[in-house]
Motif scaffolding. Structure first.
Motif, PDB file in Angstrom:
ATOM      1  N   THR A 155      -3.000  -3.130  -9.844  1.00 22.70           N
ATOM      2  CA  THR A 155      -3.154  -2.127  -8.806  1.00 22.70           C
ATOM      3  C   THR A 155      -4.624  -1.900  -8.483  1.00 22.70           C
ATOM      4  O   THR A 155      -5.465  -1.860  -9.389  1.00 22.70           O
ATOM      5  CB  THR A 155      -2.506  -0.800  -9.229  1.00 22.70           C
ATOM      6  OG1 THR A 155      -1.118  -1.022  -9.508  1.00 22.70           O
ATOM      7  CG2 THR A 155      -2.617   0.236  -8.129  1.00 22.70           C
TER       8      THR A 155
ATOM      9  N   GLY B 271       0.314   5.917  -0.143  1.00 21.30           N
ATOM     10  CA  GLY B 271      -0.552   7.066  -0.274  1.00 21.30           C
ATOM     11  C   GLY B 271      -1.202   7.561   0.996  1.00 21.30           C
ATOM     12  O   GLY B 271      -1.902   8.579   0.972  1.00 21.30           O
TER      13      GLY B 271
ATOM     14  N   SER C 105      -3.209   3.550  -2.730  1.00 21.00           N
ATOM     15  CA  SER C 105      -3.026   2.569  -3.790  1.00 21.00           C
ATOM     16  C   SER C 105      -2.443   1.287  -3.227  1.00 21.00           C
ATOM     17  O   SER C 105      -1.801   1.294  -2.178  1.00 21.00           O
ATOM     18  CB  SER C 105      -2.084   3.106  -4.875  1.00 21.00           C
ATOM     19  OG  SER C 105      -2.581   4.291  -5.454  1.00 21.00           O
ATOM     20  N   CYS C 106      -2.664   0.205  -3.941  1.00 25.03           N
ATOM     21  CA  CYS C 106      -2.129  -1.094  -3.558  1.00 25.03           C
ATOM     22  C   CYS C 106      -1.599  -1.780  -4.801  1.00 25.03           C
ATOM     23  O   CYS C 106      -2.364  -2.084  -5.722  1.00 25.03           O
ATOM     24  CB  CYS C 106      -3.221  -1.937  -2.900  1.00 25.03           C
ATOM     25  SG  CYS C 106      -2.755  -3.647  -2.548  1.00 25.03           S
TER      26      CYS C 106
ATOM     27  N   CYS D 102      -4.790  -3.337   2.338  1.00 23.58           N
ATOM     28  CA  CYS D 102      -5.196  -3.932   1.079  1.00 23.58           C
ATOM     29  C   CYS D 102      -5.189  -5.449   1.226  1.00 23.58           C
ATOM     30  O   CYS D 102      -4.341  -6.010   1.931  1.00 23.58           O
ATOM     31  CB  CYS D 102      -4.220  -3.495  -0.019  1.00 23.58           C
ATOM     32  SG  CYS D 102      -4.471  -4.249  -1.632  1.00 23.58           S
TER      33      CYS D 102
ATOM     34  N   GLU E  53       0.828  -1.194   0.000  1.00 19.15           N
ATOM     35  CA  GLU E  53       0.000   0.000   0.000  1.00 19.15           C
ATOM     36  C   GLU E  53       0.868   1.251   0.000  1.00 19.15           C
ATOM     37  O   GLU E  53       1.994   1.242   0.508  1.00 19.15           O
ATOM     38  CB  GLU E  53      -0.916   0.043   1.231  1.00 19.15           C
ATOM     39  CG  GLU E  53      -1.871  -1.128   1.359  1.00 19.15           C
ATOM     40  CD  GLU E  53      -1.348  -2.194   2.295  1.00 19.15           C
ATOM     41  OE1 GLU E  53      -2.178  -2.917   2.877  1.00 19.15           O
ATOM     42  OE2 GLU E  53      -0.114  -2.305   2.447  1.00 19.15           O
TER      43      GLU E  53
ATOM     44  N   TYR F 141      -7.157   0.806  -6.145  1.00 14.75           N
ATOM     45  CA  TYR F 141      -7.141   2.148  -5.599  1.00 14.75           C
ATOM     46  C   TYR F 141      -8.335   2.369  -4.680  1.00 14.75           C
ATOM     47  O   TYR F 141      -9.389   1.744  -4.833  1.00 14.75           O
ATOM     48  CB  TYR F 141      -7.207   3.188  -6.715  1.00 14.75           C
ATOM     49  CG  TYR F 141      -6.179   3.004  -7.802  1.00 14.75           C
ATOM     50  CD1 TYR F 141      -4.917   3.581  -7.705  1.00 14.75           C
ATOM     51  CD2 TYR F 141      -6.468   2.249  -8.933  1.00 14.75           C
ATOM     52  CE1 TYR F 141      -3.975   3.417  -8.700  1.00 14.75           C
ATOM     53  CE2 TYR F 141      -5.532   2.075  -9.934  1.00 14.75           C
ATOM     54  CZ  TYR F 141      -4.283   2.662  -9.813  1.00 14.75           C
ATOM     55  OH  TYR F 141      -3.353   2.494 -10.806  1.00 14.75           O
TER      56      TYR F 141
ATOM     57  N   SER G  82      -6.130   9.631  -1.671  1.00 14.38           N
ATOM     58  CA  SER G  82      -6.166   8.378  -2.407  1.00 14.38           C
ATOM     59  C   SER G  82      -5.054   7.467  -1.931  1.00 14.38           C
ATOM     60  O   SER G  82      -3.925   7.917  -1.711  1.00 14.38           O
ATOM     61  CB  SER G  82      -6.008   8.620  -3.911  1.00 14.38           C
ATOM     62  OG  SER G  82      -7.138   9.272  -4.444  1.00 14.38           O
TER      63      SER G  82
ATOM     64  N   ARG H 148     -10.192   5.919  -3.431  1.00 16.19           N
ATOM     65  CA  ARG H 148     -10.310   7.360  -3.354  1.00 16.19           C
ATOM     66  C   ARG H 148     -11.246   7.702  -2.203  1.00 16.19           C
ATOM     67  O   ARG H 148     -12.382   7.242  -2.181  1.00 16.19           O
ATOM     68  CB  ARG H 148     -10.849   7.928  -4.666  1.00 16.19           C
ATOM     69  CG  ARG H 148     -11.096   9.426  -4.660  1.00 16.19           C
ATOM     70  CD  ARG H 148      -9.799  10.201  -4.563  1.00 16.19           C
ATOM     71  NE  ARG H 148     -10.019  11.637  -4.668  1.00 16.19           N
ATOM     72  CZ  ARG H 148      -9.074  12.556  -4.554  1.00 16.19           C
ATOM     73  NH1 ARG H 148      -7.822  12.191  -4.347  1.00 16.19           N
ATOM     74  NH2 ARG H 148      -9.377  13.836  -4.659  1.00 16.19           N
TER      75      ARG H 148
ATOM     76  N   TRP I 231     -10.351  -3.424   0.571  1.00 16.04           N
ATOM     77  CA  TRP I 231      -9.729  -2.518   1.528  1.00 16.04           C
ATOM     78  C   TRP I 231     -10.411  -2.696   2.873  1.00 16.04           C
ATOM     79  O   TRP I 231     -11.645  -2.683   2.951  1.00 16.04           O
ATOM     80  CB  TRP I 231      -9.844  -1.054   1.092  1.00 16.04           C
ATOM     81  CG  TRP I 231      -8.951  -0.673  -0.045  1.00 16.04           C
ATOM     82  CD1 TRP I 231      -9.275  -0.597  -1.364  1.00 16.04           C
ATOM     83  CD2 TRP I 231      -7.574  -0.294   0.052  1.00 16.04           C
ATOM     84  NE1 TRP I 231      -8.195  -0.200  -2.104  1.00 16.04           N
ATOM     85  CE2 TRP I 231      -7.131  -0.008  -1.260  1.00 16.04           C
ATOM     86  CE3 TRP I 231      -6.677  -0.167   1.107  1.00 16.04           C
ATOM     87  CZ2 TRP I 231      -5.829   0.397  -1.543  1.00 16.04           C
ATOM     88  CZ3 TRP I 231      -5.380   0.229   0.823  1.00 16.04           C
ATOM     89  CH2 TRP I 231      -4.967   0.506  -0.480  1.00 16.04           C
TER      90      TRP I 231
ATOM     91  N   SER J 158     -11.459   1.167  -7.111  1.00 15.55           N
ATOM     92  CA  SER J 158     -11.297   0.816  -8.511  1.00 15.55           C
ATOM     93  C   SER J 158     -10.065  -0.069  -8.660  1.00 15.55           C
ATOM     94  O   SER J 158      -9.239  -0.158  -7.751  1.00 15.55           O
ATOM     95  CB  SER J 158     -11.180   2.063  -9.393  1.00 15.55           C
ATOM     96  OG  SER J 158     -10.046   2.832  -9.036  1.00 15.55           O
ATOM     97  N   ARG J 159      -9.955  -0.727  -9.796  1.00 17.66           N
ATOM     98  CA  ARG J 159      -8.789  -1.566 -10.042  1.00 17.66           C
ATOM     99  C   ARG J 159      -8.366  -1.452 -11.491  1.00 17.66           C
ATOM    100  O   ARG J 159      -9.188  -1.232 -12.385  1.00 17.66           O
ATOM    101  CB  ARG J 159      -9.057  -3.031  -9.676  1.00 17.66           C
ATOM    102  CG  ARG J 159     -10.083  -3.743 -10.555  1.00 17.66           C
ATOM    103  CD  ARG J 159     -10.452  -5.115  -9.989  1.00 17.66           C
ATOM    104  NE  ARG J 159      -9.331  -6.045 -10.016  1.00 17.66           N
ATOM    105  CZ  ARG J 159      -9.307  -7.207  -9.361  1.00 17.66           C
ATOM    106  NH1 ARG J 159     -10.343  -7.560  -8.602  1.00 17.66           N
ATOM    107  NH2 ARG J 159      -8.250  -7.996  -9.450  1.00 17.66           N
TER     108      ARG J 159
END
Length: 122
Positions: free
Chosen positions: A77, A8, A21-22, A95, A6, A79, A19, A81, A36, A70-71
């Motif tokens: 990855t 961010g 990320s993973c 994640c 992960e 995400y 946001s 948000r 998540w 989202s992916r």
């Protein structure tokens, strides 16, 4: 072995956005459902959001309408948000990747990242 990293997390003022990320490696990312979860001090790890390999999405009631998952399978990855952040969103965000049937159940996930801290100040 699947590895999830992960990034961010940080310190955010209430009402702001962030946001996370993973990035996944070591496995067939596109075949996993991704989730998540978050854990605040003294509390159990709780579901935040999940997304299947075909884009089915589930959110916890506490974040629905504010967070978006989202992916991107081409980038391996996922995400998250986070908008309109509240102090109660403060937690370590994890994640996870899994191959079960229930997006919102931690036990269905076999792989976990190290977590990233999100702190929301009032």
């Amino acid at each position: 072995q699947v590895q999830l990293v992960e990034s961010g997390g940080g310190l955010v003022q209430a009402g702001g956005s962030l946001s996370v990320s993973c990035a996944a490696s070591g496995g067939p990312f596109s075949s996993y459902y991704m989730g998540w979860f978050r854990q605040a001090p003294g509390q159990e790890r709780e579901f935040v959001a999940g997304i299947s390999w075909v884009g089915y999405i589930d959110y916890a009631g506490a974040v629905k309408g504010r967070f978006a998952i989202s992916r991107d399978n081409t980038k391996n990855t996922v995400y998250l948000r986070m908008n309109s952040l509240k102090p109660e969103d403060t937690a370590v965000y994890y994640c996870a990747a899994g191959g079960g049937q229930r997006l919102n159940v931690a036990a269905e996930y076999g792989y976990w990242g190290q977590g990233t801290q999100v702190t929301v100040t009032s």
